[in-house]
Scaffold this motif. Sequence first.
Motif, mmCIF file in Angstrom:
data_model
loop_
_atom_site.group_PDB
_atom_site.id
_atom_site.type_symbol
_atom_site.label_atom_id
_atom_site.label_comp_id
_atom_site.label_asym_id
_atom_site.label_seq_id
_atom_site.Cartn_x
_atom_site.Cartn_y
_atom_site.Cartn_z
ATOM 1 N N ALA A 3 0.898 -1.245 0.151
ATOM 2 C CA ALA A 3 -0.127 -0.046 -0.050
ATOM 3 C C ALA A 3 0.781 1.092 -0.046
ATOM 4 O O ALA A 3 0.689 2.377 -0.758
ATOM 5 N N PHE A 4 2.051 1.312 0.723
ATOM 6 C CA PHE A 4 2.783 2.391 0.792
ATOM 7 C C PHE A 4 3.461 2.637 -0.607
ATOM 8 O O PHE A 4 3.683 3.759 -0.999
ATOM 9 N N SER A 5 3.992 1.487 -1.024
ATOM 10 C CA SER A 5 4.737 1.701 -2.473
ATOM 11 C C SER A 5 3.609 2.091 -3.580
ATOM 12 O O SER A 5 3.926 2.913 -4.271
ATOM 13 N N ASP A 6 2.383 1.702 -3.496
ATOM 14 C CA ASP A 6 1.343 2.181 -4.429
ATOM 15 C C ASP A 6 1.084 3.625 -4.120
ATOM 16 O O ASP A 6 0.872 4.295 -4.983
ATOM 17 N N SER A 7 1.150 3.957 -3.015
ATOM 18 C CA SER A 7 1.093 5.441 -2.667
ATOM 19 C C SER A 7 2.009 6.368 -3.047
ATOM 20 O O SER A 7 1.719 7.335 -3.733
ATOM 21 N N VAL A 8 3.283 6.014 -3.109
ATOM 22 C CA VAL A 8 4.351 6.501 -3.363
ATOM 23 C C VAL A 8 4.256 6.709 -4.954
ATOM 24 O O VAL A 8 4.382 7.798 -5.553
ATOM 25 N N LEU A 15 8.767 9.716 -10.991
ATOM 26 C CA LEU A 15 9.539 8.779 -10.679
ATOM 27 C C LEU A 15 9.515 7.320 -11.070
ATOM 28 O O LEU A 15 10.087 6.459 -9.961
ATOM 29 N N ASP A 16 8.674 7.133 -12.000
ATOM 30 C CA ASP A 16 8.351 5.448 -12.422
ATOM 31 C C ASP A 16 9.661 4.725 -12.427
ATOM 32 O O ASP A 16 9.522 3.557 -12.333
ATOM 33 N N TYR A 17 10.779 5.378 -12.723
ATOM 34 C CA TYR A 17 12.123 4.536 -13.043
ATOM 35 C C TYR A 17 12.978 4.446 -11.745
ATOM 36 O O TYR A 17 13.545 3.599 -11.632
ATOM 37 N N ALA A 18 12.453 5.160 -10.600
ATOM 38 C CA ALA A 18 13.019 4.685 -9.446
ATOM 39 C C ALA A 18 12.414 3.823 -8.533
ATOM 40 O O ALA A 18 11.074 3.601 -8.542
ATOM 41 N N ASP A 119 18.916 1.899 -14.020
ATOM 42 C CA ASP A 119 18.307 1.955 -12.770
ATOM 43 C C ASP A 119 18.425 2.945 -11.832
ATOM 44 O O ASP A 119 19.519 3.550 -11.486
ATOM 45 N N ALA A 120 17.306 3.546 -11.438
ATOM 46 C CA ALA A 120 17.338 4.610 -10.387
ATOM 47 C C ALA A 120 17.748 5.869 -10.915
ATOM 48 O O ALA A 120 18.593 6.660 -10.071
ATOM 49 N N THR A 121 17.993 6.031 -12.074
ATOM 50 C CA THR A 121 18.809 7.212 -12.526
ATOM 51 C C THR A 121 17.813 7.971 -13.632
ATOM 52 O O THR A 121 17.362 7.366 -14.598
#
Length: 136
Positions: A3-8, A15-18, A119-121
């Motif tokens: 739920a937290f991940s979905d909220s973020v 920030l969909d790449y992160a 990744d994450a960039t």
Amino acid sequence: RRAFSDSVRERMPWLDYAPVLHASALTGAGVDEALDTAASALAWRRTKVPKRRLNELFARAQLLRPLPVVRGARLKMQYATQHATESPTFVFRMNRQAEMHPSVVRWVERTLRSHWPFDATPLRLVFKADPPRRRR
């Protein structure tokens, strides 16, 4: 956690790449994963994509999904190059000046990430038109 991940993801879609990571300050759980992810992000941030492979990728991609028609002429990517690595910046030379529709920008970014994960960039994408040729 889910739920937290979905909220973020919902609150910060840009920030969909992160990746969304979970860590505990109390137990230290997840800290190693966060450090590994940071190291991977740094490595991808410094990765230089060969110009030839970049151009081959987008030549094939444009055959599958041609760019839109703007003012009666189809946009074409003439070539692409990676200008900088510390904040990966890709410059795309276009056949004409046009404001890129957000869906085209997303398509370019997803095409890049499908072959090189970065990744994450975050990626910087710059679209430039060659200057018009002078008539004699």
